[in-house]
Design a protein around this motif. Structure first.
Motif, PDB file in Angstrom:
ATOM      1  N   LYS A   1      32.829  28.028  21.654  1.00  0.00           N
ATOM      2  CA  LYS A   1      33.339  26.222  20.829  1.00  0.00           C
ATOM      3  C   LYS A   1      32.184  25.990  20.934  1.00  0.00           C
ATOM      4  O   LYS A   1      31.980  25.097  20.092  1.00  0.00           O
ATOM      5  CB  LYS A   1      34.666  26.359  22.170  1.00  0.00           C
ATOM      6  CG  LYS A   1      34.671  24.463  21.979  1.00  0.00           C
ATOM      7  CD  LYS A   1      35.394  23.679  22.690  1.00  0.00           C
ATOM      8  CE  LYS A   1      35.513  22.550  22.261  1.00  0.00           C
ATOM      9  NZ  LYS A   1      36.813  21.746  23.477  1.00  0.00           N
TER      10      LYS A   1
ATOM     11  N   GLU B   1      37.083  24.647  13.813  1.00  0.00           N
ATOM     12  CA  GLU B   1      37.012  23.885  15.078  1.00  0.00           C
ATOM     13  C   GLU B   1      38.027  23.690  16.142  1.00  0.00           C
ATOM     14  O   GLU B   1      39.421  24.198  15.763  1.00  0.00           O
ATOM     15  CB  GLU B   1      36.956  22.093  14.375  1.00  0.00           C
ATOM     16  CG  GLU B   1      36.998  21.143  15.423  1.00  0.00           C
ATOM     17  CD  GLU B   1      35.148  20.886  15.527  1.00  0.00           C
ATOM     18  OE1 GLU B   1      34.987  20.451  16.692  1.00  0.00           O
ATOM     19  OE2 GLU B   1      34.285  21.256  14.285  1.00  0.00           O
ATOM     20  N   ILE B   2      37.345  23.945  17.863  1.00  0.00           N
ATOM     21  CA  ILE B   2      38.573  24.109  18.554  1.00  0.00           C
ATOM     22  C   ILE B   2      39.021  23.334  19.235  1.00  0.00           C
ATOM     23  O   ILE B   2      38.277  22.011  19.624  1.00  0.00           O
ATOM     24  CB  ILE B   2      38.328  25.751  19.732  1.00  0.00           C
ATOM     25  CG1 ILE B   2      37.560  26.808  18.995  1.00  0.00           C
ATOM     26  CG2 ILE B   2      38.943  25.919  20.612  1.00  0.00           C
ATOM     27  CD1 ILE B   2      36.707  27.734  19.854  1.00  0.00           C
ATOM     28  N   SER B   3      39.798  23.037  18.872  1.00  0.00           N
ATOM     29  CA  SER B   3      40.815  20.771  20.127  1.00  0.00           C
ATOM     30  C   SER B   3      40.709  21.811  21.506  1.00  0.00           C
ATOM     31  O   SER B   3      40.521  22.912  22.193  1.00  0.00           O
ATOM     32  CB  SER B   3      41.976  20.805  19.706  1.00  0.00           C
ATOM     33  OG  SER B   3      43.257  21.957  19.704  1.00  0.00           O
TER      34      SER B   3
ATOM     35  N   LEU C   1      43.555  23.230  22.857  1.00  0.00           N
ATOM     36  CA  LEU C   1      43.532  24.912  22.616  1.00  0.00           C
ATOM     37  C   LEU C   1      42.651  25.321  23.650  1.00  0.00           C
ATOM     38  O   LEU C   1      43.157  26.383  24.388  1.00  0.00           O
ATOM     39  CB  LEU C   1      42.696  25.401  21.444  1.00  0.00           C
ATOM     40  CG  LEU C   1      42.610  26.780  21.145  1.00  0.00           C
ATOM     41  CD1 LEU C   1      44.729  27.455  21.099  1.00  0.00           C
ATOM     42  CD2 LEU C   1      42.065  26.947  19.572  1.00  0.00           C
ATOM     43  N   SER C   2      41.304  24.717  24.412  1.00  0.00           N
ATOM     44  CA  SER C   2      40.869  25.061  24.933  1.00  0.00           C
ATOM     45  C   SER C   2      41.588  24.941  26.807  1.00  0.00           C
ATOM     46  O   SER C   2      41.289  25.629  27.086  1.00  0.00           O
ATOM     47  CB  SER C   2      39.431  23.994  25.225  1.00  0.00           C
ATOM     48  OG  SER C   2      38.153  24.045  24.084  1.00  0.00           O
TER      49      SER C   2
END
Length: 232
Positions: free
Chosen positions: A171, A196-198, A201-202
Motif C-alpha cells: 500500500k 489506491e487502497i482505502s 480495505l486495509s
C-alpha cells in the motif's frame, strides 16, 4: 516484578515512539519518496518474519546487549528485588534489572521501526499516529498477561502479522507512486494508474488476516490433540 518492568517499558516506548513519529512526519512532509523506503522495509520485515527461525534474532540481540553492558558496567549476577543498584561486599553494583530495562528499550526500538511506517500507511496525521500508539500501550500490561499463555497456541499468528506488514508495504508503494517526485521514475510525475487502497480495505485485510491465523491455529491444535489422543 513483571508489572513494574512493563510499566517502565511503556514509559520508554512512549518516549521512543514519540520521537519516531515526529521524525517520520518530518520525513513525509519533506521527502515523499520516503514511502518507497517504508514500503520496502515492511515487505522485507514480513519476509524475514516468515523465514527466520523463531526467537533467533531476539536471542542474538539480547546476548549482544548483555555482553556490551557487562563489559563497561559492573553488574551483579543476582537480583535484589526490583532495585537497580545493590551492595556486594561493600561495593556498589548494578543488578540484572538494568539489563532487563535496556533490553525492553532496545526491543521496543526495533518494533517502532516496524510499526511506525505501518501506521503511516493508514494515516499521515502525527496526532492520530501517536494516539493509536498511546492507546495500544495503555492496554499492553493487561494484554501481556492475558495473551502470554496463548501465544504458543497461536502458531500461525506470525504469518498473519507478516501478511499484514507485506500488505501495508505494498500500500505504501502504491501511495508513493501517486505522490512520486523522483525524476528517474516516470519523469518525476505521479503514477496515476497505480491503485489506491482505502483505509476500509486495509482494515478488512487486517481483521481477516488475524481471524484466519487464529482459526487456523485453533484447528491445527485441535487436530494435534485428537491425533495425540488416538496414539495413546
Amino acid at each position: 516484578y513483571q508489572q513494574e518492568v512493563l510499566m517502565f517499558g511503556i514509559i520508554i516506548a512512549l518516549i521512543l515512539r514519540g520521537g519516531f513519529i515526529l521524525l517520520g512526519a518530518a520525513l513525509i512532509e519533506n521527502f515523499s519518496w520516503i514511502f518507497f523506503i517504508f514500503g520496502a522495509f515492511l515487505v522485507y520485515t514480513a519476509a524475514k518474519q516468515v523465514f527466520e527461525k523463531e526467537h533467533d534474532g531476539d536471542a542474538q540481540a539480547e546476548s549482544f546487549i548483555v555482553r556490551v553492558l557487562r563489559r563497561f558496567i559492573p553488574i551483579h549476577d543476582a537480583y535484589d528485588g526490583a532495585k537497580l543498584r545493590t551492595v556486594v561486599n561493600g561495593k556498589k553494583m548494578l543488578t540484572p534489572m538494568v539489563i532487563v530495562f535496556v533490553s525492553i528499550g532496545v526491543t521496543d526500538l526495533i518494533f517502532a521501526i516496524d510499526s511506525i511506517p505501518a501506521i503511516f500507511g493508514i494515516t499521515q496525521n502525527p496526532f492520530l499516529v501517536f494516539a493509536t500508539n498511546l492507546f495500544a500501550l495503555m492496554g499492553l500490561r493487561q494484554l501481556y498477561f492475558l495473551l502470554g499463555d496463548l501465544l504458543d497456541k497461536l502458531r500461525y499468528l506470525k504469518y498473519g502479522v507478516a501478511f499484514i506488514l507485506a500488505f501495508i508495504g505494498v500500500k505504501l508503494f502504491f501511495h508513493a507512486m501517486h505522490v512520486n517526485e523522483l525524476p528517474f521514475i516516470n519523469g518525476g510525475e505521479p503514477i496515476l494508474w497505480a491503485p489506491e487502497i482505502s483505509n476500509w480495505l486495509s482494515l478488512g485485510v487486517i481483521v481477516a488476516s488475524m481471524v484466519v491465523a487464529t482459526v487456523a491455529s485453533l484447528i491445527a491444535n485441535s487436530l494435534e490433540s485428537k491425533q495425540a489422543s488416538r496414539n495413546e
